[in-house]
Design an enzyme around this catalytic site. Structure first.
Site: not given
Length: 141
Positions: A22, A64, A112
């Site tokens: 999670h 989530d 990035y």
């Protein structure tokens, strides 16, 4: 082979999805995404586009729901005239899987940098620009 696992997902990627917990994140990167330069595991999905990989991943992995935005897009570079064609496709796929919230958008180099901490990168052959998305894993019920 197993039933119910989308055939475009290689076993290595399925294992990464299984091993993620999670809050862990995965990137689905387009063909120009610097996946190998990030220092995280990379799973190539040669011949597949980012939208179809997103749909396949969401068939196995919940996002989530305890955060405001469980997925993030790389924002357009200032002055770029390219229209991110895939964003509408991403939104349709996410909505079809029950995730209609707005994405987080992240400046290119910050995107990035965040990707250096992801669990893995699913590297596609997507040619459309801005075809990168970060997904935050939710709780499997």
């Amino acid at each position: 082979m197993l039933n119910l696992i989308p055939k475009i997902l290689p076993s290595e990627l399925v294992k990464h999805l299984l091993d993620m917990g999670h809050g862990d994140e995965i990137v689905i990167g387009d063909g120009n995404f610097p996946a190998c330069a990030l220092g995280v595991p990379v799973v190539p999905l040669n011949g597949h586009g980012a939208a179809e990989v997103l749909d396949a991943v969401l068939q196995l992995m919940p996002l989530d729901t305890y955060v405001e935005a469980p997925y993030a897009l790389m924002e357009k570079v200032k002055g770029d005239t390219v229209e991110p064609e895939l964003w509408d496709a991403f939104r349709e796929i996410l909505t079809a899987h029950g995730y209609a919230m707005e994405p987080e958008t992240i400046e290119r180099y910050a995107f990035y940098e965040r990707c250096r901490k992801v669990f893995c990168v699913a590297s596609t052959s997507e040619l459309k620009q801005y075809g990168n998305i970060i997904l935050k894993k939710g709780i499997v019920k």
